[in-house]
Design a protein around this motif. Structure first.
Motif, mmCIF file in Angstrom:
data_model
loop_
_atom_site.group_PDB
_atom_site.id
_atom_site.type_symbol
_atom_site.label_atom_id
_atom_site.label_comp_id
_atom_site.label_asym_id
_atom_site.label_seq_id
_atom_site.Cartn_x
_atom_site.Cartn_y
_atom_site.Cartn_z
ATOM 1 N N MET A 17 0.837 -1.404 -0.165
ATOM 2 C CA MET A 17 -0.139 0.228 0.430
ATOM 3 C C MET A 17 0.768 1.716 0.362
ATOM 4 O O MET A 17 0.525 2.381 0.037
ATOM 5 N N HIS A 21 1.856 3.703 -6.894
ATOM 6 C CA HIS A 21 0.846 2.872 -7.731
ATOM 7 C C HIS A 21 1.619 1.689 -9.191
ATOM 8 O O HIS A 21 2.216 0.710 -9.256
ATOM 9 N N GLY A 72 -11.574 -3.304 5.053
ATOM 10 C CA GLY A 72 -12.908 -2.557 3.577
ATOM 11 C C GLY A 72 -12.215 -1.687 2.845
ATOM 12 O O GLY A 72 -12.638 -0.928 2.520
ATOM 13 N N GLN A 73 -10.839 -1.399 3.211
ATOM 14 C CA GLN A 73 -10.609 0.189 2.455
ATOM 15 C C GLN A 73 -10.201 0.068 1.190
ATOM 16 O O GLN A 73 -9.318 -0.957 1.148
ATOM 17 N N HIS A 74 -10.250 0.904 0.432
ATOM 18 C CA HIS A 74 -10.096 0.638 -0.798
ATOM 19 C C HIS A 74 -8.590 0.362 -1.300
ATOM 20 O O HIS A 74 -7.689 -0.593 -2.139
ATOM 21 N N ASP A 75 -7.765 1.170 -0.814
ATOM 22 C CA ASP A 75 -6.461 0.845 -0.943
ATOM 23 C C ASP A 75 -5.407 -0.736 -0.621
ATOM 24 O O ASP A 75 -4.417 -0.989 -1.284
ATOM 25 N N TYR A 76 -6.701 -0.633 0.101
ATOM 26 C CA TYR A 76 -5.868 -2.180 0.678
ATOM 27 C C TYR A 76 -6.409 -3.328 0.019
ATOM 28 O O TYR A 76 -5.547 -4.355 0.027
ATOM 29 N N LEU A 77 -7.053 -2.609 0.021
ATOM 30 C CA LEU A 77 -8.133 -4.002 -1.243
ATOM 31 C C LEU A 77 -7.259 -4.232 -2.659
ATOM 32 O O LEU A 77 -6.679 -5.372 -3.071
ATOM 33 N N GLU A 78 -6.824 -3.005 -2.450
ATOM 34 C CA GLU A 78 -6.460 -3.126 -4.790
ATOM 35 C C GLU A 78 -4.730 -3.321 -3.961
ATOM 36 O O GLU A 78 -4.091 -4.399 -5.184
ATOM 37 N N SER A 81 -5.149 -7.191 -3.556
ATOM 38 C CA SER A 81 -5.536 -7.849 -5.301
ATOM 39 C C SER A 81 -4.349 -8.041 -6.055
ATOM 40 O O SER A 81 -3.973 -9.069 -6.705
#
Length: 93
Positions: A17, A21, A72-78, A81
């Motif tokens: 994270m 990116h 559930g945080q977007h950055d964590y999920l990305e 992935s």
């Protein structure tokens, strides 16, 4: 590299994270290479690599700066992935 467990993914995602990116894929590839080298060191010397741990992704990740692990945080999920994708690529090689 030692067998990958769920905890390895969870430990590595907060590290990824913090990376830009555009660099995540390359840095995960580098991390996996370091983990492989750490595992070879462990097998040869009988103890963990001083910088890269015991050959598990979690051991490597725990030695790195980490971002917050909020499931559930977007950055964590990305990041999670990206970790999974890097491991799929590693297994395909």
């Amino acid at each position: 590299m030692r067998p990958v467990l769920d905890g390895d993914l969870i430990a590595l995602a907060p590290v990824a994270m913090l990376w830009p990116h555009a660099q995540i894929r390359a840095r995960l590839t580098d991390a996996i290479s370091e983990v492989e080298a750490a595992d070879a060191h462990r097998e040869k010397v009988g103890k963990s690599h001083p910088d890269w741990g015991n050959g598990s992704l979690m051991s490597w990740a725990l030695g790195q700066p980490m971002g917050p692990r909020i499931a559930g945080q977007h950055d964590y999920l990305e990041a999670l992935s990206a970790v999974c994708e890097a491991l799929i690529d590693y297994q395909a090689r």
